[in-house]
Write a protein that holds these residues in place. Structure first.
Motif, PDB file in Angstrom:
ATOM      1  N   ALA A 171      15.628  27.878  24.626  1.00  0.00           N
ATOM      2  CA  ALA A 171      15.208  29.141  24.015  1.00  0.00           C
ATOM      3  C   ALA A 171      16.184  30.134  24.444  1.00  0.00           C
ATOM      4  O   ALA A 171      16.762  30.928  23.604  1.00  0.00           O
ATOM      5  N   VAL A 172      16.881  30.061  25.568  1.00  0.00           N
ATOM      6  CA  VAL A 172      17.833  31.275  25.932  1.00  0.00           C
ATOM      7  C   VAL A 172      19.184  31.110  25.263  1.00  0.00           C
ATOM      8  O   VAL A 172      19.687  31.944  24.837  1.00  0.00           O
ATOM      9  N   SER A 173      19.623  29.620  24.925  1.00  0.00           N
ATOM     10  CA  SER A 173      20.803  29.354  24.151  1.00  0.00           C
ATOM     11  C   SER A 173      20.517  29.838  22.745  1.00  0.00           C
ATOM     12  O   SER A 173      21.638  30.443  22.035  1.00  0.00           O
ATOM     13  N   PHE A 174      19.379  29.963  22.299  1.00  0.00           N
ATOM     14  CA  PHE A 174      18.971  30.193  20.986  1.00  0.00           C
ATOM     15  C   PHE A 174      18.875  31.712  20.757  1.00  0.00           C
ATOM     16  O   PHE A 174      19.784  32.289  19.812  1.00  0.00           O
ATOM     17  N   LEU A 175      18.740  32.595  21.763  1.00  0.00           N
ATOM     18  CA  LEU A 175      18.581  34.077  21.825  1.00  0.00           C
ATOM     19  C   LEU A 175      20.247  34.588  22.013  1.00  0.00           C
ATOM     20  O   LEU A 175      20.306  35.453  21.531  1.00  0.00           O
ATOM     21  N   GLN A 176      20.889  33.664  22.725  1.00  0.00           N
ATOM     22  CA  GLN A 176      22.186  34.370  22.996  1.00  0.00           C
ATOM     23  C   GLN A 176      23.291  33.967  21.982  1.00  0.00           C
ATOM     24  O   GLN A 176      24.208  34.435  21.883  1.00  0.00           O
ATOM     25  N   LEU A 182      31.443  36.727  19.542  1.00  0.00           N
ATOM     26  CA  LEU A 182      31.834  38.160  19.293  1.00  0.00           C
ATOM     27  C   LEU A 182      33.019  38.543  20.437  1.00  0.00           C
ATOM     28  O   LEU A 182      33.149  37.812  21.471  1.00  0.00           O
ATOM     29  N   THR A 183      33.870  39.358  20.041  1.00  0.00           N
ATOM     30  CA  THR A 183      34.869  39.578  20.922  1.00  0.00           C
ATOM     31  C   THR A 183      34.686  41.058  21.589  1.00  0.00           C
ATOM     32  O   THR A 183      33.405  41.677  21.275  1.00  0.00           O
ATOM     33  N   GLY A 184      34.971  41.388  22.603  1.00  0.00           N
ATOM     34  CA  GLY A 184      34.689  42.733  23.287  1.00  0.00           C
ATOM     35  C   GLY A 184      34.018  42.329  24.521  1.00  0.00           C
ATOM     36  O   GLY A 184      34.745  42.156  25.654  1.00  0.00           O
ATOM     37  N   ALA A 185      32.582  42.600  24.939  1.00  0.00           N
ATOM     38  CA  ALA A 185      32.058  42.351  26.046  1.00  0.00           C
ATOM     39  C   ALA A 185      30.891  41.384  25.868  1.00  0.00           C
ATOM     40  O   ALA A 185      29.642  41.693  26.230  1.00  0.00           O
ATOM     41  N   PRO A 186      31.128  40.323  25.864  1.00  0.00           N
ATOM     42  CA  PRO A 186      29.849  39.383  25.700  1.00  0.00           C
ATOM     43  C   PRO A 186      29.151  39.275  26.880  1.00  0.00           C
ATOM     44  O   PRO A 186      27.803  38.816  26.913  1.00  0.00           O
ATOM     45  N   GLU A 187      29.894  39.062  27.988  1.00  0.00           N
ATOM     46  CA  GLU A 187      29.043  39.269  29.227  1.00  0.00           C
ATOM     47  C   GLU A 187      28.443  40.251  29.578  1.00  0.00           C
ATOM     48  O   GLU A 187      27.071  40.000  29.956  1.00  0.00           O
ATOM     49  N   LEU A 190      25.143  39.493  27.211  1.00  0.00           N
ATOM     50  CA  LEU A 190      24.123  38.493  27.829  1.00  0.00           C
ATOM     51  C   LEU A 190      23.483  38.948  28.917  1.00  0.00           C
ATOM     52  O   LEU A 190      22.132  38.546  29.249  1.00  0.00           O
ATOM     53  N   LYS A 191      24.006  39.850  30.019  1.00  0.00           N
ATOM     54  CA  LYS A 191      23.462  40.287  31.189  1.00  0.00           C
ATOM     55  C   LYS A 191      22.203  41.159  30.586  1.00  0.00           C
ATOM     56  O   LYS A 191      21.263  41.159  31.137  1.00  0.00           O
ATOM     57  N   ALA A 192      22.522  42.148  29.444  1.00  0.00           N
ATOM     58  CA  ALA A 192      21.566  42.823  29.197  1.00  0.00           C
ATOM     59  C   ALA A 192      20.054  42.366  28.470  1.00  0.00           C
ATOM     60  O   ALA A 192      19.090  42.718  28.765  1.00  0.00           O
ATOM     61  N   ILE A 193      20.349  40.812  27.924  1.00  0.00           N
ATOM     62  CA  ILE A 193      19.234  40.146  27.348  1.00  0.00           C
ATOM     63  C   ILE A 193      18.483  39.245  28.425  1.00  0.00           C
ATOM     64  O   ILE A 193      17.723  38.666  28.039  1.00  0.00           O
ATOM     65  N   LYS A 194      19.256  39.335  29.292  1.00  0.00           N
ATOM     66  CA  LYS A 194      18.739  38.366  30.517  1.00  0.00           C
ATOM     67  C   LYS A 194      17.334  38.674  30.929  1.00  0.00           C
ATOM     68  O   LYS A 194      16.367  37.470  31.011  1.00  0.00           O
ATOM     69  N   PRO A 195      16.568  39.855  31.073  1.00  0.00           N
ATOM     70  CA  PRO A 195      15.400  40.020  31.204  1.00  0.00           C
ATOM     71  C   PRO A 195      14.560  39.381  30.068  1.00  0.00           C
ATOM     72  O   PRO A 195      13.281  38.811  30.457  1.00  0.00           O
ATOM     73  N   LEU A 196      14.756  39.340  29.109  1.00  0.00           N
ATOM     74  CA  LEU A 196      13.984  38.845  27.956  1.00  0.00           C
ATOM     75  C   LEU A 196      13.962  37.430  28.005  1.00  0.00           C
ATOM     76  O   LEU A 196      13.125  36.761  27.736  1.00  0.00           O
TER      77      LEU A 196
END
Length: 202
Positions: A171-176, A182-187, A190-196
Motif C-alpha cells: 500500500a505504501v509503495s502504491f501511494l508513493q 519526479l525531480t526536485g524534492a521527492p524526499e 514522501l515525508k509529507a505523505i508518511k502520516p497517511l
C-alpha cells in the motif's frame, strides 16, 4: 509544492490559476468515516497544474470525491493523478470532469486514477472529458482498479514478511509511486505523505 490535508466530512475548494501560473498540489484525504469532497480548478492561459490526490480507507469508510478541471485559457496544462487504497469494507467513488473550453486551444490534459483494494474494499473511478475545441495538444486518461495478487504476497512471504506487513508495504509503495519519477524534492514529498501511510498500519 503545496500539501493539503483533508480531515473534514465535507470539503469544498475552488482554485483559479492565473495566466502563466504553475502549481504543484498534493491532497491527502484521511479517514473521517464518511467524506464528501468537491474540488474544482480553473486554468487561465499558459497555466500549469500538477494535481495529486491520495486517499486511504479502512473499516467502513466511505469516500465520494468530485474533481473538476476547467481549461479556460490557451495553452494550459493539467495533470491529475489519483491513488486510492481501500481496505476492509471501505469504498470510494471518484468522478473527474476535465473540460477544455473553446478558448483553450492547444491545451493538454491528463487524468489518471488508480485504486488498490484489500479484502472487501471497493472503488469506482469515472473520468469524463468535455472538449469544445478541435485544436488541442492532448486529452488522455487511464483508470485501473485492482487487488494485490497472491503471487506478490507469496513472494514477500518467501522472504519472511508476514501478511499484514506485506499488505502495508504494498500500500505504501502504491501511494508513493507517482512521485518516484519526479525531480526536485521527492524526499520532502514522501515525508509529507508518511502520516497517511502510517494510518494504514493502525
Amino acid at each position: 509544492m503545496e500539501i493539503i490535508k483533508i480531515r473534514q466530512k465535507k470539503f469544498q475548494k475552488k482554485i483559479r490559476l492565473a495566466e502563466g501560473e504553475n502549481r504543484f498540489l498534493i491532497w491527502l484525504l484521511y479517514r473521517p468515516e464518511t467524506a464528501l469532497c468537491d474540488l474544482s480548478f480553473e486554468l487561465a492561459e499558459g497555466a500549469k497544474l500538477n494535481n495529486f490526490f491520495l486517499l486511504a480507507g479502512k473499516n467502513k469508510d466511505k469516500f465520494r470525491v468530485n474533481l473538476a478541471v476547467n481549461h479556460c485559457g490557451r495553452g494550459s496544462c493539467s495533470r491529475t493523478i489519483i491513488r486510492a487504497v481501500l481496505n476492509d469494507a471501505s469504498s470510494a467513488e471518484i468522478t473527474g470532469l476535465v473540460k477544455i473550453a473553446r478558448s483553450a486551444e492547444f491545451s493538454d490534459a491528463w487524468f489518471e486514477g488508480r485504486a488498490l483494494l484489500f479484502r472487501d474494499g471497493s472503488a469506482k473511478i469515472k473520468p469524463n472529458f468535455e472538449i469544445l475545441t478541435k485544436e488541442i495538444q492532448g486529452a488522455r486518461h487511464g483508470v485501473t482498479v485492482s487487488k494485490i495478487s497472491g503471487e506478490e504476497l507469496f513472494y514477500l512471504a518467501s522472504r519472511g514478511i508476514d501478511l499484514k506487513k506485506s499488505e502495508f508495504l504494498k500500500a505504501v509503495s502504491f501511494l508513493q509511486s507517482p512521485f518516484f519519477c519526479l525531480t526536485g524534492a521527492p524526499e520532502q514529498i514522501l515525508k509529507a505523505i508518511k502520516p497517511l501511510c502510517l494510518m494504514l498500519k493502525k
